[in-house]
Design a protein around this motif. Structure first.
Motif, PDB file in Angstrom:
ATOM      1  N   GLU A   2       9.380  15.083  -2.610  1.00 16.16           N
ATOM      2  CA  GLU A   2       8.346  15.117  -3.641  1.00 16.16           C
ATOM      3  C   GLU A   2       8.747  16.135  -4.696  1.00 16.16           C
ATOM      4  O   GLU A   2       9.380  17.143  -4.383  1.00 16.16           O
ATOM      5  N   ASN A   3       8.355  15.869  -5.921  1.00 12.80           N
ATOM      6  CA  ASN A   3       8.592  16.796  -7.022  1.00 12.80           C
ATOM      7  C   ASN A   3       7.261  17.314  -7.546  1.00 12.80           C
ATOM      8  O   ASN A   3       6.313  16.543  -7.678  1.00 12.80           O
ATOM      9  N   PHE A   4       7.218  18.604  -7.836  1.00 17.48           N
ATOM     10  CA  PHE A   4       6.042  19.247  -8.394  1.00 17.48           C
ATOM     11  C   PHE A   4       6.461  20.036  -9.627  1.00 17.48           C
ATOM     12  O   PHE A   4       7.585  20.508  -9.710  1.00 17.48           O
ATOM     13  N   LYS A   5       5.544  20.203 -10.553  1.00 13.11           N
ATOM     14  CA  LYS A   5       5.757  21.111 -11.685  1.00 13.11           C
ATOM     15  C   LYS A   5       5.095  22.435 -11.333  1.00 13.11           C
ATOM     16  O   LYS A   5       4.048  22.459 -10.689  1.00 13.11           O
ATOM     17  N   ASP A   6       5.697  23.537 -11.800  1.00 12.14           N
ATOM     18  CA  ASP A   6       5.058  24.827 -11.582  1.00 12.14           C
ATOM     19  C   ASP A   6       4.437  25.329 -12.890  1.00 12.14           C
ATOM     20  O   ASP A   6       4.488  24.663 -13.914  1.00 12.14           O
ATOM     21  N   ASN A  34      -1.832  18.488   0.355  1.00 13.23           N
ATOM     22  CA  ASN A  34      -2.374  17.955  -0.905  1.00 13.23           C
ATOM     23  C   ASN A  34      -2.684  19.055  -1.923  1.00 13.23           C
ATOM     24  O   ASN A  34      -2.936  18.760  -3.084  1.00 13.23           O
ATOM     25  N   SER A  37       0.629  21.061  -5.122  1.00 11.77           N
ATOM     26  CA  SER A  37       0.802  20.961  -6.580  1.00 11.77           C
ATOM     27  C   SER A  37      -0.152  21.889  -7.313  1.00 11.77           C
ATOM     28  O   SER A  37       0.222  22.494  -8.323  1.00 11.77           O
ATOM     29  N   ASP A  38      -1.386  22.048  -6.810  1.00  7.26           N
ATOM     30  CA  ASP A  38      -2.341  22.966  -7.444  1.00  7.26           C
ATOM     31  C   ASP A  38      -1.880  24.414  -7.345  1.00  7.26           C
ATOM     32  O   ASP A  38      -2.036  25.180  -8.298  1.00  7.26           O
ATOM     33  N   ILE A  41       0.998  24.776  -9.982  1.00  6.40           N
ATOM     34  CA  ILE A  41       0.635  24.611 -11.400  1.00  6.40           C
ATOM     35  C   ILE A  41      -0.501  25.543 -11.834  1.00  6.40           C
ATOM     36  O   ILE A  41      -0.565  25.965 -12.974  1.00  6.40           O
TER      37      ILE A  41
END
Length: 101
Positions: A2-6, A34, A37-38, A41
């Motif tokens: 999985e990819n997430f943005k910071d 879940n 990501s929060d 970001i």
């Protein structure tokens, strides 16, 4: 994977092998996947690791985790990897990179 943005618009990768290691070492984190990501970001606090200048600690406080604890993600931006994740009530001593107002 999985990819997430910071918070800083970096892409952070969570590879399956790493996630399996995390939930083996910290099984209590599994139900909070879940929220990863929060945390990345919209953290409450981001600190730089004392050991590695390319490693950052993202803290996000949740009232509903054990009556109030931080979900902490440790990620290395050099290779864009999420290294670990665990629940803590302590903030490590290191340089503050970003703090929520």
């Amino acid at each position: 994977m999985e990819n997430f943005k910071d918070k800083f618009n970096n892409v952070i990768r969570l590879i399956d092998k790493r996630w399996n290691h995390i939930i083996k070492e910290h099984p209590e984190v599994g139900i909070y996947k879940n929220r990863l990501s929060d945390v990345l970001i919209k953290p409450d606090l981001v600190k730089r690791s004392k050991r590695d200048r390319d490693t950052f600690l993202y803290y996000c406080y949740y009232e509903d985790i054990y009556q109030g604890k931080y979900l902490l993600i440790v990620a290395r931006t050099r290779d864009r990897l999420l290294l670990t994740c665990y629940i803590t009530d302590k903030i490590k001593e290191s340089d503050v990179v970003w703090k929520k107002d």
